[in-house]
Design a protein around this motif. Structure first.
Motif: not given
Ligand code: AP5
Length: 190
Positions: A1-9, A27-35, A184-190
């Motif tokens: 599956m393609a990754g998510k692209k999230v822009i933070i401003t 997120l890392k503690e829950d195994g969710v990785e973002y670059q 709030n941000l972590a939940e948005t990124l999950r």
């Protein structure tokens, strides 16, 4: 599956980098990785190699056409990064000649974000954070001017949603409530 692209401003000094770092730890503690990518760093690497800016705060004063070229190069490089990517950037940049769109059409079409996050807080809190940050050459402006910039960012974010179909998420990063903002941000990124 393609990754998510999230822009933070968020306007300079609102604390978006601080919120991002805290959210990514959760997120890392829950195994969710973002670059995590800083758009300004991509722009600055090119600007520095060309000898047109000595620090990142000088880029705002460069000629508009130069800033646009740096934006395009950064967007093309970032678009190649696979997986979940979080891009720390600006909805708009306050230049001596007016607001410059941070995500003009040619940047959006490269990145095609799923979500654009706006980090906000009270104008006076932003003013105080800028004054106490000695590591940066922040532009001097009063809270009314910061309010105008935050309002402009909301307006231009609506245009970004129209072009890409992304959602716009507003997160408040108030004094003493960093934990709430990062959750709030972590939940948005999950
Ligand atoms: P960039 O590096 O993104 O600069 P910036 O906006 O100044 O971002 P910072 O990361 O320094 O600030 P921040 O809001 O993240 O705050 P921080 O977490 O440090 O961009 C640099 C340049 O690149 C731009 O000026 C522009 O020229 C160019 N650029 C970038 N994207 C572009 C684009 N798309 N198009 C054109 N040009 C572009 O926190 C600040 C302070 O607040 C800290 O002291 C922190 O401890 C404190 N703080 C944070 N949260 C809280 C809290 N909840 N309570 C109390 N204090 C807090």
């Amino acid at each position: 599956m393609a990754g998510k692209k999230v822009i933070i401003t968020g306007v300079p000094g609102v604390g978006k980098t601080t919120v991002v770092n805290e959210a990514l730890k959760k997120l890392k503690e829950d195994g969710v990785e973002y670059q995590s990518i800083n758009f300004g760093t991509f722009m600055f690497e090119v600007a520095k190699s060309e000898g047109i800016a000595q620090d990142r705060d000088q880029m705002r004063a460069l000629d508009r056409t130069v800033q646009k070229r740096l934006q395009q190069l950064a967007a093309q490089a970032i678009a190649q990064i696979p997986g979940n990517v979080l891009i720390d950037t600006h909805a708009s940049v306050k230049t001596p000649k007016g607001y410059l769109a941070g995500l003009p059409e040619w940047v959006l079409r490269e990145i095609m974000p799923d979500i654009v996050v706006l980090v906000e807080t009270d104008n006076d809190q932003i003013l105080m954070r800028r004054l106490s940050d000695e590591t940066r050459m922040r532009d001097k402006e009063g809270s009314r001017s910061i309010a105008e910039h935050q309002q402009f960012n909301r307006s231009i974010a609506a245009a970004y949603a129209m072009v890409t179909g992304c959602t716009i998420k507003i997160i408040t990063n108030a004094d003493f409530l960093l934990e709430q903002a990062s959750q709030n941000l972590a939940e948005t990124l999950r």
